[in-house]
Write a protein that holds these residues in place. Structure first.
Motif, PDB file in Angstrom:
ATOM      1  N   ALA A   1       0.929  -1.239   0.123  1.00 53.82           N
ATOM      2  CA  ALA A   1      -0.054   0.067   0.022  1.00 53.82           C
ATOM      3  C   ALA A   1       1.068   1.353   0.000  1.00 53.82           C
ATOM      4  O   ALA A   1       0.515   2.229  -0.850  1.00 53.82           O
ATOM      5  N   GLU A   2       2.019   1.302   0.713  1.00 51.49           N
ATOM      6  CA  GLU A   2       2.751   2.450   0.877  1.00 51.49           C
ATOM      7  C   GLU A   2       3.445   2.779  -0.664  1.00 51.49           C
ATOM      8  O   GLU A   2       3.840   3.727  -1.080  1.00 51.49           O
ATOM      9  N   ARG A   3       3.890   1.632  -1.072  1.00 50.58           N
ATOM     10  CA  ARG A   3       4.436   1.714  -2.540  1.00 50.58           C
ATOM     11  C   ARG A   3       3.679   2.093  -3.694  1.00 50.58           C
ATOM     12  O   ARG A   3       3.953   2.884  -4.353  1.00 50.58           O
ATOM     13  N   LEU A   4       2.302   1.666  -3.498  1.00 56.21           N
ATOM     14  CA  LEU A   4       1.377   2.274  -4.604  1.00 56.21           C
ATOM     15  C   LEU A   4       1.037   3.585  -4.033  1.00 56.21           C
ATOM     16  O   LEU A   4       0.866   4.446  -5.167  1.00 56.21           O
ATOM     17  N   GLY A   5       0.884   3.989  -3.065  1.00 50.78           N
ATOM     18  CA  GLY A   5       0.514   5.346  -2.606  1.00 50.78           C
ATOM     19  C   GLY A   5       1.600   6.212  -2.751  1.00 50.78           C
ATOM     20  O   GLY A   5       1.335   7.479  -3.114  1.00 50.78           O
ATOM     21  N   ALA A   6       2.959   5.850  -3.097  1.00 49.86           N
ATOM     22  CA  ALA A   6       3.998   6.793  -3.387  1.00 49.86           C
ATOM     23  C   ALA A   6       3.766   7.215  -4.883  1.00 49.86           C
ATOM     24  O   ALA A   6       4.502   8.299  -5.441  1.00 49.86           O
ATOM     25  N   VAL A   7       3.107   6.594  -6.043  1.00 48.22           N
ATOM     26  CA  VAL A   7       2.793   7.070  -7.268  1.00 48.22           C
ATOM     27  C   VAL A   7       1.338   7.095  -7.562  1.00 48.22           C
ATOM     28  O   VAL A   7       0.980   6.941  -8.636  1.00 48.22           O
ATOM     29  N   ASP A   8       0.691   7.635  -6.510  1.00 48.33           N
ATOM     30  CA  ASP A   8      -0.883   7.954  -6.463  1.00 48.33           C
ATOM     31  C   ASP A   8      -1.431   6.550  -6.856  1.00 48.33           C
ATOM     32  O   ASP A   8      -2.667   6.694  -7.510  1.00 48.33           O
ATOM     33  N   GLY A   9      -1.281   5.405  -6.298  1.00 50.07           N
ATOM     34  CA  GLY A   9      -2.119   4.230  -6.344  1.00 50.07           C
ATOM     35  C   GLY A   9      -2.680   4.133  -5.063  1.00 50.07           C
ATOM     36  O   GLY A   9      -2.592   4.675  -4.254  1.00 50.07           O
ATOM     37  N   VAL A  10      -3.719   2.836  -5.296  1.00 54.08           N
ATOM     38  CA  VAL A  10      -4.388   2.649  -4.292  1.00 54.08           C
ATOM     39  C   VAL A  10      -4.588   0.999  -4.115  1.00 54.08           C
ATOM     40  O   VAL A  10      -4.390   0.231  -4.943  1.00 54.08           O
ATOM     41  N   LEU A  11      -4.556   0.446  -2.757  1.00 55.21           N
ATOM     42  CA  LEU A  11      -4.550  -0.798  -2.556  1.00 55.21           C
ATOM     43  C   LEU A  11      -5.972  -1.206  -1.844  1.00 55.21           C
ATOM     44  O   LEU A  11      -6.206  -0.489  -0.533  1.00 55.21           O
ATOM     45  N   VAL A  12      -6.654  -2.092  -2.058  1.00 53.63           N
ATOM     46  CA  VAL A  12      -7.929  -2.429  -1.298  1.00 53.63           C
ATOM     47  C   VAL A  12      -7.876  -3.774  -1.119  1.00 53.63           C
ATOM     48  O   VAL A  12      -7.909  -4.577  -2.178  1.00 53.63           O
ATOM     49  N   VAL A  13      -8.229  -4.348   0.091  1.00 52.47           N
ATOM     50  CA  VAL A  13      -8.258  -5.492   0.477  1.00 52.47           C
ATOM     51  C   VAL A  13      -9.425  -6.197   1.068  1.00 52.47           C
ATOM     52  O   VAL A  13     -10.164  -5.473   1.973  1.00 52.47           O
ATOM     53  N   ASP A  14     -10.152  -7.209   0.599  1.00 50.17           N
ATOM     54  CA  ASP A  14     -11.276  -7.773   0.875  1.00 50.17           C
ATOM     55  C   ASP A  14     -10.975  -9.289   0.991  1.00 50.17           C
ATOM     56  O   ASP A  14     -10.971 -10.150   0.426  1.00 50.17           O
ATOM     57  N   SER A  15     -10.913  -9.566   2.490  1.00 53.08           N
ATOM     58  CA  SER A  15     -10.713 -10.884   2.816  1.00 53.08           C
ATOM     59  C   SER A  15     -11.280 -11.426   4.039  1.00 53.08           C
ATOM     60  O   SER A  15     -10.886 -11.358   5.041  1.00 53.08           O
ATOM     61  N   PRO A  16     -12.538 -11.788   3.997  1.00 50.64           N
ATOM     62  CA  PRO A  16     -13.418 -12.188   5.121  1.00 50.64           C
ATOM     63  C   PRO A  16     -12.589 -13.607   5.330  1.00 50.64           C
ATOM     64  O   PRO A  16     -12.389 -14.338   4.747  1.00 50.64           O
TER      65      PRO A  16
END
Length: 402
Positions: free
Chosen positions: A370-385
């Protein structure tokens, strides 16, 4: 009588109530304290502006003005803290002005400090607060003895005006201020990530290929000494050294693949991700579609993102598939890795039918992604029930190659 303890909201003031709740008493305290705080701020602003203006023709006037605006920022910070504690107003702190070293020298820093909009708006805030402080102090103090029945309404009206002044004059300049803060944070993430990658490469070379090559050199030296005395023993040692060379080459290939695989450069994401998927312990279906064509872009079937974006996308999918191998559990029957273009974004989705329960909190690998993606204006979403598999979706900005 039951007192209603209302909690102020960031964007909307609390509702007016005819009872003296905790919120009302905090607002009264704020209004009464306005006068002494306003006197200090007004005196400082007048003295600072008049002194710096009078000395502007000398060499010390401009630096004195820059220092005065910096101290005005500190007064604004105190006013924001007072409003936060008594009025419940949450105002973001402005981005600090970089020092002379980060600004490129003393004179660029001086120019940036003088034209600082936050400092000037704080000075304006201090100047207009004196008459307002006299008014609020008089109304609040008089109301406590004379206007008791309507005091909550008067207090709320004046406090709302204070809230508006704090938000209007003491908040960051605009969205650009917050954007600058985000970019500074992202730059720090990029620097830390690059430093960590360099340390990992150095460690892998030192502990792996370098140690093996040192042992190989020693073995060849011993074989050279035995070449005349014991040819058979020397041949066995050379044969052993040949095996060490193969292992060293394999380690170097693995290290190079971890940095930037050649197949990614030569054939793109589809082939590179298929290679990664083949090493996953769970069967993986790979689907890559980069033909998404935003209106008028003219992107064809051979479109590829910029090298940096392509490398990050490869790294993200590779890490997520490694997580599938490690954490999906023995019940996982398959996984999918999908990459496609959606307008100006590069979309990534990796899913599996394993045990779930993945979370980006707690310093896990997902947090690093998430930090690496955020550095280039990226987003990470996790859906893991728990017990229902994991779906990780990532977005990257699309940047054309070249």
């Amino acid at each position: 009588m039951t007192l209603n303890h209302a909690v102020p909201d960031n964007d909307r003031p609390p509702p007016v109530r005819a009872v003296f709740s905790a919120v009302t008493w905090k607002e009264i305290a704020y209004l009464v304290s306005n006068l002494p705080v306003a006197i200090v701020g007004f005196v400082y602003a007048v003295v600072m502006v008049s002194t710096a203006g009078g000395l502007a023709v000398t060499a010390v006037g401009i630096p004195l003005l820059a220092c005065g605006l910096y101290l005005s920022r500190q007064l604004g910070r105190l006013d924001r803290a007072r409003a936060r504690g008594l009025l419940g107003v949450r105002v973001d702190e402005p981005t600090p002005i970089p020092g002379p070293k980060r600004s490129g020298g003393f004179f660029p820093w001086l120019w940036t400090s003088i034209k600082d909009p936050v400092g000037w708006r704080t000075v304006l805030y201090q100047l207009i607060r004196l008459p307002w402080g006299v008014l609020t102090f008089t109304v609040a103090l008089t109301g406590l003895f004379v206007l008791w029945p309507v005091l909550p309404y008067l207090v709320r009206l004046l406090a709302n005006a204070d809230r508006a002044m704090v938000r209007g004059l003491l908040s960051p300049s605009d969205d650009l201020e917050r954007r600058i803060a985000e970019l500074e944070s992202d730059r720090g993430v990029v620097v830390d990530t690059a430093a960590a990658d360099l340390r990992r490469i150095e460690r892998d070379l030192h502990d792996g290929a370098q140690a093996r090559l040192v042992a190989l050199a020693m073995g060849l030296g011993l074989a050279k000494e035995k070449l005349l005395e014991d040819p058979e023993g020397a041949a066995a040692m050379v044969d052993e050294a040949h095996g060490e060379v193969k292992l060293a080459l394999q380690e170097l290939r693995d290290l190079a693949r971890g940095i930037h695989p050649a197949v990614l450069t030569d054939r793109g994401l589809d082939a590179a991700l298929s290679s990664v998927a083949a090493r996953c312990v769970v069967p993986v279906k790979v689907a890559v579609d980069l033909q998404g064509d935003p209106a008028g872009s003219g992107a064809g079937s051979g479109a590829r993102p910029a090298e940096a974006i392509e490398g990050i996308a490869y790294f993200v999918v590779s890490e997520l598939l490694q997580n599938v191998s490690k954490h999906a559990g023995p019940g996982a029957r398959g996984a999918t890795a999908e990459v496609w273009r959606a307008g100006a974004r590069l979309m990534i989705r990796v899913s599996d039918d394993g045990r779930g329960g993945a979370s980006p909190s707690g310093g896990s690998g997902l947090a690093g992604l998430a930090e690496r993606l955020g550095a280039v204006d990226g987003v990470l979403v996790v859906d893991s029930p728990e017990g229902a598999g994991t779906v990780v979706t990532a977005e990257l900005p699309w940047r054309d190659r070249g």
